[in-house]
Design a protein around this motif. Structure first.
Motif, PDB file in Angstrom:
ATOM      1  N   ASN A  49      64.024  57.204  -6.199  1.00 10.09           N
ATOM      2  CA  ASN A  49      63.279  57.631  -7.385  1.00 10.09           C
ATOM      3  C   ASN A  49      63.979  57.231  -8.689  1.00 10.09           C
ATOM      4  OD1 ASN A  49      60.926  58.663  -6.266  1.00 10.09           O
ATOM      5  ND2 ASN A  49      61.821  60.684  -5.948  1.00 10.09           N
ATOM      6  N   TRP A  52      63.113  53.685  -9.207  1.00  5.95           N
ATOM      7  CA  TRP A  52      61.717  53.595  -9.671  1.00  5.95           C
ATOM      8  C   TRP A  52      61.617  53.948 -11.151  1.00  5.95           C
ATOM      9  CZ3 TRP A  52      58.098  50.799  -7.991  1.00  5.95           C
ATOM     10  CH2 TRP A  52      57.897  50.575  -6.639  1.00  5.95           C
ATOM     11  N   TYR A 118      57.725  63.097   1.644  1.00  6.65           N
ATOM     12  CA  TYR A 118      58.430  62.336   0.617  1.00  6.65           C
ATOM     13  C   TYR A 118      57.504  62.189  -0.585  1.00  6.65           C
ATOM     14  CZ  TYR A 118      60.845  58.763  -1.968  1.00  6.65           C
ATOM     15  OH  TYR A 118      61.481  58.085  -2.976  1.00  6.65           O
ATOM     16  N   SER A 120      56.670  60.358  -4.127  1.00 14.24           N
ATOM     17  CA  SER A 120      56.912  59.115  -4.855  1.00 14.24           C
ATOM     18  C   SER A 120      56.298  59.228  -6.241  1.00 14.24           C
ATOM     19  CB  SER A 120      56.288  57.946  -4.094  1.00 14.24           C
ATOM     20  OG  SER A 120      56.554  56.740  -4.749  1.00 14.24           O
ATOM     21  N   HIS A 123      54.721  53.964  -9.830  1.00 11.93           N
ATOM     22  CA  HIS A 123      55.378  52.661  -9.682  1.00 11.93           C
ATOM     23  C   HIS A 123      55.157  51.791 -10.914  1.00 11.93           C
ATOM     24  CE1 HIS A 123      56.222  53.942  -5.745  1.00 11.93           C
ATOM     25  NE2 HIS A 123      55.174  53.455  -5.130  1.00 11.93           N
ATOM     26  N   SER A 159      48.950  52.970  -7.525  1.00 12.08           N
ATOM     27  CA  SER A 159      50.269  53.600  -7.359  1.00 12.08           C
ATOM     28  C   SER A 159      50.948  53.906  -8.692  1.00 12.08           C
ATOM     29  CB  SER A 159      51.165  52.743  -6.469  1.00 12.08           C
ATOM     30  OG  SER A 159      51.286  51.439  -6.995  1.00 12.08           O
ATOM     31  N   SER A 164      52.348  61.362  -2.543  1.00 14.80           N
ATOM     32  CA  SER A 164      53.317  61.853  -1.559  1.00 14.80           C
ATOM     33  C   SER A 164      52.830  61.546  -0.159  1.00 14.80           C
ATOM     34  CB  SER A 164      53.559  63.359  -1.717  1.00 14.80           C
ATOM     35  OG  SER A 164      52.377  64.073  -1.463  1.00 14.80           O
TER      36      SER A 164
END
Length: 183
Positions: A49, A52, A118, A120, A123, A159, A164
């Motif tokens: 992360n 990212w 997880y 995320s 992006h 994205s 998740s």
């Protein structure tokens, strides 16, 4: 070469090319100046992360931070893929192909342990994620919308939105992810 050293070299090069101080980079990406300095010196093992956040802040593909420059055709074996692991160790990401000037996508395989989730973050703007499930089943939450995917199912989504992955089964979830950067 050690992944932390690759990230250190790439971050320093990208920051210098953009004429950004550590303070300005910190402000742009939301990662502390101290952490950025440690990453640039190779003294820190940044989380997925964190990478990212940096990539999104300076508007580059994720893999520009973890990739060694490509000098020729490369066959990548799983044991040679760049492996990153979430803090809890339950989410493993293997990077096979990275984006570069002639390729505006990244190719990963992912393993998510049983009964694990997880999260995320975005992006970056103008990104899409394509995924296909090879083992297990996935509950994918994209900015509050849930999708259930089983073996052989695939999906593409925006994205840039938080998402998740949840594996509520008793087997390891395996999937392939392509992050595509729209021009």
């Amino acid at each position: 070469m050690n992944l932390n050293n690759i990230i250190a070299r790439n971050l320093n090069r990208l920051r210098t090319e953009r004429q950004l101080s550590l303070s300005k980079l910190s402000e742009i990406c939301g990662v502390s100046k101290v952490m950025l300095g440690q990453i640039e010196r190779g003294e820190s093992n940044p989380t997925i992360n964190t990478i990212w956040k940096i990539a999104t802040g300076i508007k580059i593909p994720y893999t520009l931070l973890i990739d060694e420059p490509i000098e020729s055709d490369i066959c990548i074996r799983k044991e040679d893929a760049k492996k990153q692991t979430a803090i809890d160790g339950k989410y493993r990401l293997y990077c096979y192909f990275t984006s570069h000037v002639n390729r505006n996508f990244e190719l990963f395989t992912v393993e998510l342990d049983p009964n694990s989730t997880y999260v995320s973050h975005s992006h970056g703007e103008k990104t899409q994620e394509y995924l296909i499930i090879y083992n297990g089943n996935l509950s994918l939450d994209i900015d509050g919308t849930k999708h259930i995917l089983n073996v052989g199912d695939s999906i593409v989504f925006d994205s840039s939105k938080p998402h998740s992955y949840c594996n509520s089964s008793d087997e390891i979830l395996k999937m392939t992810i392509i992050n595509y950067y729209l021009l």
